[in-house]
Design an enzyme around this catalytic site. Structure first.
Site, PDB file in Angstrom:
ATOM      1  N   ASP A 110       0.361  -6.753   0.841  1.00 27.08           N
ATOM      2  CA  ASP A 110       0.303  -6.668   2.298  1.00 27.08           C
ATOM      3  C   ASP A 110      -1.131  -6.251   2.644  1.00 27.08           C
ATOM      4  O   ASP A 110      -1.918  -5.877   1.759  1.00 27.08           O
ATOM      5  CB  ASP A 110       1.324  -5.646   2.782  1.00 27.08           C
ATOM      6  N   ASP A 112      -2.229  -4.256   6.049  1.00 23.91           N
ATOM      7  CA  ASP A 112      -2.308  -2.953   6.722  1.00 23.91           C
ATOM      8  C   ASP A 112      -1.628  -1.871   5.897  1.00 23.91           C
ATOM      9  O   ASP A 112      -0.470  -2.004   5.495  1.00 23.91           O
ATOM     10  CB  ASP A 112      -1.651  -3.038   8.105  1.00 23.91           C
ATOM     11  N   ASP A 395       3.619  -1.241   2.254  1.00 21.48           N
ATOM     12  CA  ASP A 395       3.907   0.122   2.700  1.00 21.48           C
ATOM     13  C   ASP A 395       5.248   0.248   3.399  1.00 21.48           C
ATOM     14  O   ASP A 395       5.761   1.357   3.559  1.00 21.48           O
ATOM     15  CB  ASP A 395       2.806   0.608   3.653  1.00 21.48           C
TER      16      ASP A 395
END
EC number: 3.1.3.-
Length: 557
Positions: A110, A112, A395
């Site tokens: 990912d 961010d 995250d």
């Protein structure tokens, strides 16, 4: 063995008590959620009919209990040498499932909070912008503008009951941790929480959350961007309640959520980061080192993010350099996770060098090119990257990892930035001594509860009160309102249970990979189950293995 100096240091923080004999103890809680059981409470592990063994030498039962207590304090001190602290490494990678990096051929990421780690300074910007949107576009009261972002208020993984305006922490067994329920910025008394849920702390599964943490009336805040959202939601509720304003809970929740969404949709957050990347982006050089190292060892890399290409491109140029795309075999932006993993209908679209959409049909995914949307099923068909040879990092436990692990058999790594701070707290002498003594005291309570004469009940009540105080002290080390994101007083949190379920590995940041060889094998430690109790520290501390009063417990074994 620790010397007198360590024992003296431990006594500096431990509650001082005159334990020379029996004394009365208040049963009132020392903090919300810490009240001991009421009269007549009974542990299912101790039969009611079993009489307490007679103390040796005809001593009073209460004196016998205090003697056992003092023995335990000394034993706990002696069991904890100074080097027992700082045993955990905040830069380590922790395994829920055995995994060998030697078998991993493809790494996915990912963007961010995975490739790009953001500074906490971003959160007040999001809070302030969403607060102003509520006032200026949703016509909320001007008085809300007086609230500022409080970074110490909320933690990730909390649940919000929309109809009751309750922000709360729930454990892995769906029980609200008493003392961690807030309406607005004010704690809700334990009795009121229990009454709101029909006389229980338990929240039924159908109410709590669906697969992605969204139930019919309760939402779980799972990503790091939700910290300013929880803070704003609590501040707005606080204002309405403080000024006696009537409001519809569902409308207020939706308005706050939409205002936070507008910050992202309108690109405000992207603009702040792009204007000052040195301020907002952390560990960029470490991200570059991780990616370069993997490529140099022949690994294939891909990126799947919900962020737009222009934003990702600027951030990657800052961290990696203008040729960053040459490190990745596939780059997908605006993927619309988590539906990317489940919706087969959205096709891939190619972007040109300026980020403009192209119209050609996608029959293969080319290195150095940028693709938008698409779906995982076409991704798997075009790349043939399947199963455990793929390791994907993200995250968000639901949006990034859950589908990939449960439905497609990929290996997964969770990025948990809070882990670094929590480990530093766990490594402190105060935490280590507090937790160990708390465990020992709990075991003492469990084994000595068969003493039910009046004086002994006073002793047990005093121990229970001390235990509640220790639990509250330990909780406050992490966060005064909600404690650790990984534990309630003793159970794993709902967040923690999902972390174990949806990730093979977890770590504070992607840079933790630099501490391990690319063929390293991670072995999870065998965690004792309850029936494997002799392996637990509190059993060691309370007499199952080496203390002289083992015979006291013989009748319950």
């Amino acid at each position: 063995m620790a010397g007198a100096g360590l024992r003296a240091a431990a006594r500096r923080w431990m509650p001082r008590r005159d334990h020379g004999g029996p004394r009365g103890a208040s049963s009132s809680p020392s903090c919300p959620g810490c009240g001991p059981p009421g009269p007549g409470s009974h542990c299912p592990g101790a039969p009611r009919s079993a009489p307490a063994p007679a103390p040796a030498g005809g001593a009073e039962p209460s004196a016998h209990l205090w003697a056992r207590y003092q023995d335990m304090r000394k034993l706990v001190h002696d069991l904890l040498p100074p080097e027992v602290c700082s045993l955990l490494n905040p830069a380590a990678i922790y395994a829920n499932n055995e995994i060998s990096l030697r078998d991993v051929e493809v790494y996915g990421f990912d963007y961010d909070y995975t490739l790009a780690q953001y500074a906490d300074a971003l959160h007040p910007e999001i809070f302030n912008a969403a607060r102003d949107i509520l006032i200026e576009h949703y016509k909320y009261p001007e008085g809300i503008r007086k609230y500022d972002y409080n970074p110490s208020f909320a933690i990730r993984g909390l649940h919000y009951d929309i109809q009751k305006s309750l922000l709360m922490k729930i454990d892995a067994f769906h029980y609200v941790q008493l003392g961690t329920a807030y309406r607005g910025l004010q704690p809700v008394p334990d009795e009121e929480v229990i009454d709101l849920y029909g006389g229980t702390q338990h929240i039924p599964l159908y109410q709590m959350s669906g697969f992605y943490g969204k139930g019919p009336s309760i939402k779980q805040f799972m990503d790091i961007f939700s910290l300013p959202e929880m803070a704003l939601l609590s501040c707005v509720v606080d204002h309405f309640l403080g000024h006696g304003l009537e409001f519809d809970q569902a409308h207020l929740y939706k308005d706050v959520t939409d205002a936070i969404r507008d910050v992202h949709v309108k690109g405000l957050m992207y603009q702040w980061i792009e204007r000052d990347m040195e301020k907002y982006i952390l560990r960029g050089d470490e991200t570059f080192a991780v990616l370069s190292r993997l490529v140099s060892h022949g690994k294939q890399l891909f990126l799947i993010t919900n962020s737009p290409f222009s934003f990702v491109d600027k951030g990657m140029r800052h961290m990696v350099g203008p040729d960053w795309r040459q490190l990745f075999d596939v780059v997908i932006v605006q993927a619309d996770k988590p539906s990317f993993f489940t919706d087969r209908r959205k096709p891939f679209r190619k972007l040109d060098e300026k980020g403009v959409l192209q119209w050609d049909r996608i029959t293969r995914l080319e290195k150095g090119k940028i693709y938008r949307q698409g779906n995982l099923f076409d991704f798997l068909r075009l790349t043939e990257w399947r199963g455990p040879r793929v390791l994907y990092f993200g995250d968000h436990l639901y949006s990034d990892l859950a589908d990939l692990m449960l439905r497609h058999g990929w290996r997964t790594g969770a990025i948990i930035p809070e882990l670094e701070r929590e480990i530093r707290i766990i490594n402190t002498e105060q935490y280590m001594h507090s937790l160990t003594w708390q465990q020992a005291l709990t075991g003492l309570l469990e084994r000595m509860q068969t003493y039910q004469d009046a004086e002994s009940r006073q002793v047990l009540a005093a121990w229970m009160k001390e235990r509640q105080e220790l639990r509250c002290i330990t909780k406050a080390l992490f966060n005064a309102q909600f404690g650790s994101i990984f534990r309630t007083f003793h159970n794993p949190t709902y967040f923690s249970r999902r972390l174990v379920r949806f990730s093979d590995l977890y770590m504070a940041s992607l840079s933790c990979l630099l501490n391990y060889r690319v063929d390293f094998t991670f072995y999870p430690r065998r965690t004792p189950l309850q029936h494997e109790a002799p392996l637990w520290m509190d059993q060691l501390c309370t007499g199952c293995m080496k203390t002289p009063f083992l015979g006291d417990m013989a009748h319950i074994r």
